[in-house]
Design a protein around this motif. Structure first.
Motif, PDB file in Angstrom:
ATOM      1  N   VAL A 223       0.850  -1.337   0.021  1.00 12.85           N
ATOM      2  CA  VAL A 223      -0.024   0.152  -0.136  1.00 12.85           C
ATOM      3  C   VAL A 223       0.754   1.131   0.004  1.00 12.85           C
ATOM      4  O   VAL A 223       0.707   2.168  -0.549  1.00 12.85           O
ATOM      5  CB  VAL A 223      -1.002   0.112   1.052  1.00 12.85           C
ATOM      6  N   GLY A 224       1.722   1.357   0.839  1.00 12.28           N
ATOM      7  CA  GLY A 224       2.916   2.463   0.779  1.00 12.28           C
ATOM      8  C   GLY A 224       3.408   2.704  -0.531  1.00 12.28           C
ATOM      9  O   GLY A 224       3.781   3.864  -0.868  1.00 12.28           O
ATOM     10  N   ARG A 225       3.829   1.485  -1.224  1.00 11.35           N
ATOM     11  CA  ARG A 225       4.608   1.808  -2.469  1.00 11.35           C
ATOM     12  C   ARG A 225       3.220   2.078  -3.771  1.00 11.35           C
ATOM     13  O   ARG A 225       3.860   2.880  -4.456  1.00 11.35           O
ATOM     14  CB  ARG A 225       5.213   0.366  -2.915  1.00 11.35           C
ATOM     15  N   ASP A 226       2.215   1.659  -3.508  1.00 12.65           N
ATOM     16  CA  ASP A 226       1.267   1.549  -4.708  1.00 12.65           C
ATOM     17  C   ASP A 226       0.071   2.483  -4.517  1.00 12.65           C
ATOM     18  O   ASP A 226      -0.771   2.680  -5.441  1.00 12.65           O
ATOM     19  CB  ASP A 226       0.899   0.183  -4.981  1.00 12.65           C
ATOM     20  N   TRP A 227      -0.067   3.585  -3.464  1.00 12.97           N
ATOM     21  CA  TRP A 227      -1.177   4.195  -3.389  1.00 12.97           C
ATOM     22  C   TRP A 227      -1.324   5.123  -4.493  1.00 12.97           C
ATOM     23  O   TRP A 227      -2.487   5.502  -4.667  1.00 12.97           O
ATOM     24  CB  TRP A 227      -0.972   4.834  -1.823  1.00 12.97           C
ATOM     25  N   ARG A 228      -0.272   5.789  -5.040  1.00 13.65           N
ATOM     26  CA  ARG A 228      -0.536   6.639  -6.034  1.00 13.65           C
ATOM     27  C   ARG A 228      -0.964   6.087  -7.492  1.00 13.65           C
ATOM     28  O   ARG A 228      -1.747   6.719  -8.014  1.00 13.65           O
ATOM     29  CB  ARG A 228       0.902   7.418  -6.338  1.00 13.65           C
ATOM     30  N   PHE A 229      -0.586   4.654  -7.546  1.00  8.32           N
ATOM     31  CA  PHE A 229      -1.285   3.992  -8.584  1.00  8.32           C
ATOM     32  C   PHE A 229      -2.777   3.786  -8.147  1.00  8.32           C
ATOM     33  O   PHE A 229      -3.455   3.753  -9.291  1.00  8.32           O
ATOM     34  CB  PHE A 229      -0.508   2.643  -8.781  1.00  8.32           C
ATOM     35  N   LEU A 230      -2.994   3.427  -6.934  1.00  5.28           N
ATOM     36  CA  LEU A 230      -4.412   3.239  -6.774  1.00  5.28           C
ATOM     37  C   LEU A 230      -5.101   4.685  -7.076  1.00  5.28           C
ATOM     38  O   LEU A 230      -6.416   4.547  -7.623  1.00  5.28           O
ATOM     39  CB  LEU A 230      -4.679   3.079  -5.297  1.00  5.28           C
ATOM     40  N   SER A 231      -4.675   5.757  -6.585  1.00  6.77           N
ATOM     41  CA  SER A 231      -5.244   6.787  -6.884  1.00  6.77           C
ATOM     42  C   SER A 231      -5.624   7.133  -8.457  1.00  6.77           C
ATOM     43  O   SER A 231      -6.848   7.729  -8.881  1.00  6.77           O
ATOM     44  CB  SER A 231      -4.433   8.041  -6.305  1.00  6.77           C
ATOM     45  N   ALA A 232      -4.602   6.898  -9.104  1.00  4.73           N
ATOM     46  CA  ALA A 232      -4.530   7.028 -10.703  1.00  4.73           C
ATOM     47  C   ALA A 232      -5.701   6.256 -11.312  1.00  4.73           C
ATOM     48  O   ALA A 232      -6.638   6.483 -12.198  1.00  4.73           O
ATOM     49  CB  ALA A 232      -3.324   7.035 -11.278  1.00  4.73           C
ATOM     50  N   GLN A 233      -5.496   4.895 -10.790  1.00  2.00           N
ATOM     51  CA  GLN A 233      -6.375   3.986 -11.251  1.00  2.00           C
ATOM     52  C   GLN A 233      -8.164   4.181 -11.238  1.00  2.00           C
ATOM     53  O   GLN A 233      -9.000   4.104 -11.880  1.00  2.00           O
ATOM     54  CB  GLN A 233      -6.002   2.682 -11.155  1.00  2.00           C
ATOM     55  N   VAL A 234      -8.216   4.533  -9.811  1.00  5.11           N
ATOM     56  CA  VAL A 234      -9.594   4.771  -9.282  1.00  5.11           C
ATOM     57  C   VAL A 234     -10.061   5.967 -10.074  1.00  5.11           C
ATOM     58  O   VAL A 234     -11.147   5.876 -10.618  1.00  5.11           O
ATOM     59  CB  VAL A 234      -9.762   4.988  -8.013  1.00  5.11           C
ATOM     60  N   ALA A 235      -9.423   6.943 -10.454  1.00  6.53           N
ATOM     61  CA  ALA A 235     -10.037   8.212 -10.879  1.00  6.53           C
ATOM     62  C   ALA A 235      -9.994   8.019 -12.418  1.00  6.53           C
ATOM     63  O   ALA A 235     -11.033   8.285 -13.115  1.00  6.53           O
ATOM     64  CB  ALA A 235      -8.844   9.400 -10.770  1.00  6.53           C
ATOM     65  N   THR A 236      -9.232   7.139 -12.920  1.00  3.21           N
ATOM     66  CA  THR A 236      -9.329   6.767 -14.351  1.00  3.21           C
ATOM     67  C   THR A 236     -10.593   6.135 -14.675  1.00  3.21           C
ATOM     68  O   THR A 236     -11.299   6.231 -15.490  1.00  3.21           O
ATOM     69  CB  THR A 236      -8.159   5.950 -15.095  1.00  3.21           C
ATOM     70  N   PHE A 237     -10.802   5.126 -13.793  1.00  6.11           N
ATOM     71  CA  PHE A 237     -12.151   4.170 -13.841  1.00  6.11           C
ATOM     72  C   PHE A 237     -13.324   5.110 -13.623  1.00  6.11           C
ATOM     73  O   PHE A 237     -14.351   5.038 -14.376  1.00  6.11           O
ATOM     74  CB  PHE A 237     -11.994   3.197 -12.792  1.00  6.11           C
TER      75      PHE A 237
END
Length: 450
Positions: A223-237
């Motif tokens: 989670v600490g490494r990937d939370w920015r990816f999570l934000s980008a992917q959720v917003a893209t979706f």
């Protein structure tokens, strides 16, 4: 990338046929009254899948592509342990949330039907997340042909084809199951591809030495490494689904189906770019290891070659999208009737407006992918969240005042803003332009390692 491009074309063609088959079967089976709720169920499950993955699938693609050719098994084990933690914690929790929320909201359904729908949505969340996770790792590990059949906006040719077949089979065997049967059939369509992809990755990871798995530690690290990816992917979706949910909230059930039908068909035009992005994503990830571009006078600056590569890809995707758009732009009514059957003619304005936005998306190229694969996923996330805010701020009053047409106009306007800003931010942050070019270098695609 020669072999990757061949399989890209095959996957693209199969994805188009699979998505058309899935939409056609569901539209004809459920009709204008329930098709919109079917799409709402799929998109809500897709969002929960993104949340449950916490960005691990996209970071995994980037990291495993860089590690594939290096002698660093310990780093690969860290990725493996992180995936294990996600699959045992956040993804099942997301599936449980989806199932419980469905059970609470489906108050008009009978008891057994309500429980079955809740279980189907929960399974859809978990299996959809697994499909995205393993497809990205299969691609990163270099299994180009198999990955090309798994990936894409609707899961790729293999997934979309199986889902279409499952929907047709359930429709034929149990036509009275309606919405519950359609959602369950889509979930079942994930099983074979997910299992096959998991076996491929498992063979590569078996026997790797490295740190022992510890569930909570591995989850915190991931989670600490990937939370920015999570934000980008959720917003893209959310940028691809917000208007559907707004239609479900403020418009009638029939208007929700009209918007869903037009948008789902128009999104086929983005499939060439989506498929090509997953082909080029590991190539982009390996091209530059630093998150920021080197100085202009530094040696080894590979930005010009990378720019030529992504612009050539954008041009190829745009040509394919325009070919697919031709019948939609010339005869939108007959196309809607051919795909969904009678009763969907009111979706013509939505189809035309969203199609224009889709072509603009393809023409600006893979700016978001370039940002994410080169370590600037935070920039991509900010642009996508701007789009989500605008979609709600403009879409609600547009839908309340102008109805279905107002929501479609708002969707086109916001999409144009998002794609333009993403292209501009990519050029500012990376020094790379991603839009179409009049001088594509197809030989560059052939001689670049995939």
């Amino acid at each position: 990338m020669g072999g990757a491009m061949v399989w890209f074309v095959a996957s693209y063609a199969g994805s188009v046929l699979g998505v058309l088959g899935l939409n056609a079967a569901a539209g004809r089976w459920l009709g204008p009254d329930d098709f919109g709720f079917f799409v709402v169920s799929l998109t809500a499950a897709g969002l929960l899948s993104q949340v449950g993955l916490v960005g691990s699938h996209r970071s995994g693609l980037r990291e495993v592509a860089r590690l594939r050719d290096s002698a660093d098994p310990a780093a690969m084990v860290v990725l493996r342990n992180g995936v294990r933690a996600v699959c045992l914690t956040t993804l099942p929790v997301a599936g449980l949330v989806g199932g419980v929320a469905t059970w609470v909201l489906a108050q008009d359904s009978s008891g057994p039907e309500r429980v079955t729908l809740a279980v189907a949505v929960g399974a859809l969340v978990v299996l959809g997340g697994q499909q995205q996770l393993w497809a990205n790792y299969v691609r990163g590990l270099g299994h180009v042909r198999f990955a090309s059949m798994l990936e894409g906006r609707s899961g790729g040719a293999l997934v979309a084809g199986l889902q279409a077949g499952c929907v047709v089979l359930v429709w034929w065997l149990a036509p009275g199951w309606d919405l519950v049967g359609a959602v369950a059939a889509v979930a079942v369509g994930f099983v074979v591809p997910v299992t096959s992809a998991w076996l491929v990755v498992r063979r590569r990871w078996r026997g790797l030495p490295g740190p022992r798995a510890r569930l909570l530690r591995d989850l915190r690290h991931t989670v600490g490494r990937d939370w920015r990816f999570l934000s980008a992917q959720v917003a893209t979706f959310l940028n691809g689904t917000t208007e559907i949910w707004l239609a479900g909230l403020v418009l009638t059930a029939v208007d929700t189906s009209m918007f869903s039908a037009g948008q789902r068909l128009a999104l086929l035009l983005v499939l060439p770019l989506t498929a090509l992005q997953v082909v080029l994503a590991p190539v982009i990830a390996r091209s530059v290891t630093a998150p920021a571009p080197p100085p202009a006078d530094a040696g080894g600056d590979r930005r010009p070659e990378l720019e030529r590569l992504v612009r050539t890809g954008a041009t190829l995707a745009t040509v394919l999208a325009l070919v697919l758009a031709l019948p939609i732009l010339v005869a939108p009514g007959p196309v809607l009737g051919l795909v969904y059957g009678p009763g969907f003619s009111a979706a013509v304005p939505v189809l035309l407006l969203v199609s224009v936005g889709s072509i603009g998306n393809v023409a600006t190229g893979m700016a978001g992918t370039a940002l994410s694969m080169l370590g600037r996923e935070d920039v991509a996330a900010r642009v996508q969240w701007l789009g989500v805010v605008l979609r709600v701020a403009l879409g609600v009053p547009a839908a309340l005042t102008l109805g279905l047409h107002g929501l479609a106009i708002s969707a086109l306007l916001v999409s144009s803003i998002v794609f333009t800003v993403m292209w501009w931010r990519s050029r500012r942050a990376l020094g790379i332009a991603t839009h179409v070019t009049l001088r594509p270098e197809l030989t560059l695609l052939r001689r670049t390692s995939g």
